[in-house]
Motif scaffolding. Structure first.
Motif, PDB file in Angstrom:
ATOM      1  N   ALA A  29      21.699  99.924 -31.270  1.00  0.00           N
ATOM      2  CA  ALA A  29      20.962 100.042 -32.530  1.00  0.00           C
ATOM      3  C   ALA A  29      20.532  98.681 -33.063  1.00  0.00           C
ATOM      4  O   ALA A  29      19.473  98.549 -33.684  1.00  0.00           O
ATOM      5  CB  ALA A  29      21.805 100.773 -33.567  1.00  0.00           C
ATOM      6  N   ALA A  30      21.361  97.665 -32.826  1.00  0.00           N
ATOM      7  CA  ALA A  30      21.059  96.313 -33.310  1.00  0.00           C
ATOM      8  C   ALA A  30      20.248  95.499 -32.304  1.00  0.00           C
ATOM      9  O   ALA A  30      19.861  94.366 -32.595  1.00  0.00           O
ATOM     10  CB  ALA A  30      22.352  95.578 -33.642  1.00  0.00           C
ATOM     11  N   GLU A  31      20.036  96.065 -31.129  1.00  0.00           N
ATOM     12  CA  GLU A  31      19.284  95.394 -30.063  1.00  0.00           C
ATOM     13  C   GLU A  31      19.918  94.063 -29.656  1.00  0.00           C
ATOM     14  O   GLU A  31      19.240  93.045 -29.533  1.00  0.00           O
ATOM     15  CB  GLU A  31      17.821  95.203 -30.461  1.00  0.00           C
ATOM     16  N   ILE A  32      21.246  94.106 -29.488  1.00  0.00           N
ATOM     17  CA  ILE A  32      21.971  92.940 -28.983  1.00  0.00           C
ATOM     18  C   ILE A  32      22.914  93.415 -27.873  1.00  0.00           C
ATOM     19  O   ILE A  32      23.099  94.608 -27.683  1.00  0.00           O
ATOM     20  CB  ILE A  32      22.748  92.202 -30.099  1.00  0.00           C
ATOM     21  N   ASP A  33      23.517  92.485 -27.162  1.00  0.00           N
ATOM     22  CA  ASP A  33      24.421  92.834 -26.066  1.00  0.00           C
ATOM     23  C   ASP A  33      25.772  93.291 -26.595  1.00  0.00           C
ATOM     24  O   ASP A  33      26.300  92.714 -27.552  1.00  0.00           O
ATOM     25  CB  ASP A  33      24.645  91.636 -25.138  1.00  0.00           C
ATOM     26  N   ARG A  34      26.370  94.296 -25.925  1.00  0.00           N
ATOM     27  CA  ARG A  34      27.678  94.790 -26.322  1.00  0.00           C
ATOM     28  C   ARG A  34      28.748  93.702 -26.292  1.00  0.00           C
ATOM     29  O   ARG A  34      29.580  93.632 -27.201  1.00  0.00           O
ATOM     30  CB  ARG A  34      28.101  95.997 -25.468  1.00  0.00           C
ATOM     31  N   PRO A  35      28.770  92.827 -25.279  1.00  0.00           N
ATOM     32  CA  PRO A  35      29.791  91.773 -25.302  1.00  0.00           C
ATOM     33  C   PRO A  35      29.725  90.889 -26.549  1.00  0.00           C
ATOM     34  O   PRO A  35      30.756  90.364 -26.994  1.00  0.00           O
ATOM     35  CB  PRO A  35      29.511  90.958 -24.033  1.00  0.00           C
ATOM     36  N   PHE A  36      28.545  90.738 -27.122  1.00  0.00           N
ATOM     37  CA  PHE A  36      28.429  89.942 -28.342  1.00  0.00           C
ATOM     38  C   PHE A  36      29.130  90.652 -29.499  1.00  0.00           C
ATOM     39  O   PHE A  36      29.776  90.005 -30.334  1.00  0.00           O
ATOM     40  CB  PHE A  36      26.961  89.658 -28.662  1.00  0.00           C
ATOM     41  N   ILE A  37      29.039  91.980 -29.542  1.00  0.00           N
ATOM     42  CA  ILE A  37      29.760  92.753 -30.560  1.00  0.00           C
ATOM     43  C   ILE A  37      31.263  92.509 -30.405  1.00  0.00           C
ATOM     44  O   ILE A  37      31.970  92.269 -31.387  1.00  0.00           O
ATOM     45  CB  ILE A  37      29.456  94.270 -30.437  1.00  0.00           C
ATOM     46  N   THR A  38      31.744  92.563 -29.168  1.00  0.00           N
ATOM     47  CA  THR A  38      33.161  92.323 -28.902  1.00  0.00           C
ATOM     48  C   THR A  38      33.579  90.945 -29.405  1.00  0.00           C
ATOM     49  O   THR A  38      34.631  90.798 -30.035  1.00  0.00           O
ATOM     50  CB  THR A  38      33.447  92.428 -27.387  1.00  0.00           C
ATOM     51  N   MET A  39      32.758  89.947 -29.147  1.00  0.00           N
ATOM     52  CA  MET A  39      33.103  88.581 -29.546  1.00  0.00           C
ATOM     53  C   MET A  39      33.045  88.405 -31.061  1.00  0.00           C
ATOM     54  O   MET A  39      33.851  87.656 -31.624  1.00  0.00           O
ATOM     55  CB  MET A  39      32.208  87.586 -28.813  1.00  0.00           C
ATOM     56  N   GLU A  99      33.664  90.912 -33.246  1.00  0.00           N
ATOM     57  CA  GLU A  99      34.827  91.641 -33.741  1.00  0.00           C
ATOM     58  C   GLU A  99      36.129  90.886 -33.495  1.00  0.00           C
ATOM     59  O   GLU A  99      37.080  91.030 -34.262  1.00  0.00           O
ATOM     60  CB  GLU A  99      34.905  93.036 -33.117  1.00  0.00           C
ATOM     61  N   SER A 100      36.181  90.080 -32.464  1.00  0.00           N
ATOM     62  CA  SER A 100      37.400  89.313 -32.169  1.00  0.00           C
ATOM     63  C   SER A 100      37.343  87.899 -32.749  1.00  0.00           C
ATOM     64  O   SER A 100      38.186  87.059 -32.420  1.00  0.00           O
ATOM     65  CB  SER A 100      37.652  89.268 -30.663  1.00  0.00           C
ATOM     66  N   ALA A 101      36.365  87.643 -33.612  1.00  0.00           N
ATOM     67  CA  ALA A 101      36.218  86.365 -34.331  1.00  0.00           C
ATOM     68  C   ALA A 101      35.994  85.176 -33.401  1.00  0.00           C
ATOM     69  O   ALA A 101      36.360  84.055 -33.708  1.00  0.00           O
ATOM     70  CB  ALA A 101      37.419  86.116 -35.245  1.00  0.00           C
ATOM     71  N   LYS A 102      35.352  85.426 -32.262  1.00  0.00           N
ATOM     72  CA  LYS A 102      35.054  84.349 -31.326  1.00  0.00           C
ATOM     73  C   LYS A 102      33.621  83.845 -31.444  1.00  0.00           C
ATOM     74  O   LYS A 102      33.306  82.760 -30.961  1.00  0.00           O
ATOM     75  CB  LYS A 102      35.331  84.808 -29.893  1.00  0.00           C
ATOM     76  N   LYS A 103      32.761  84.637 -32.054  1.00  0.00           N
ATOM     77  CA  LYS A 103      31.357  84.252 -32.250  1.00  0.00           C
ATOM     78  C   LYS A 103      30.920  84.659 -33.646  1.00  0.00           C
ATOM     79  O   LYS A 103      31.457  85.601 -34.232  1.00  0.00           O
ATOM     80  CB  LYS A 103      30.446  84.945 -31.233  1.00  0.00           C
ATOM     81  N   GLN A 104      29.919  83.941 -34.151  1.00  0.00           N
ATOM     82  CA  GLN A 104      29.346  84.295 -35.433  1.00  0.00           C
ATOM     83  C   GLN A 104      27.866  84.603 -35.235  1.00  0.00           C
ATOM     84  O   GLN A 104      27.181  83.911 -34.493  1.00  0.00           O
ATOM     85  CB  GLN A 104      29.551  83.198 -36.453  1.00  0.00           C
TER      86      GLN A 104
END
Length: 88
Positions: free
Chosen positions: A34-44, A46-51
């Motif tokens: 829905a956001a047109e981004i990669d799923r691994p980015f969502i994981t990162m 949610e785990s506070a590894k990426k902003q």
């Protein structure tokens, strides 16, 4: 991208994102699509590894059926909670 100097804020973002996703019964894949981004980015996120950038933040809010300000309010609530725990 430079790492955030505010780990608690990133943790609050990840928690708010995951909580809302679960409220809606969505998978990371659903939100990513829905956001047109990669799923691994969502994981990162949610785990506070990426902003996310502001444009991705906007897309995430829309994917979570929230306005950007409502998502920011949820993040702020989590952030205040985390700060209170750290200070006690």
């Amino acid at each position: 991208m430079r790492p955030s100097r505010n780990a608690l804020l990133l943790q609050a973002l990840g928690t708010a994102l995951k909580e809302r996703r679960n409220e809606l019964g969505l998978t990371q894949e659903d939100v990513a699509g829905a956001a047109e981004i990669d799923r691994p980015f969502i994981t990162m996120i949610e785990s506070a590894k990426k902003q996310p950038t502001i444009s991705v933040f906007w897309k995430l809010a829309t994917a979570l059926q929230l306005s950007p300000s409502d998502l920011a309010d949820r993040i702020d609530q989590r952030y205040v909670d985390y700060l209170a725990k750290v200070r006690s």
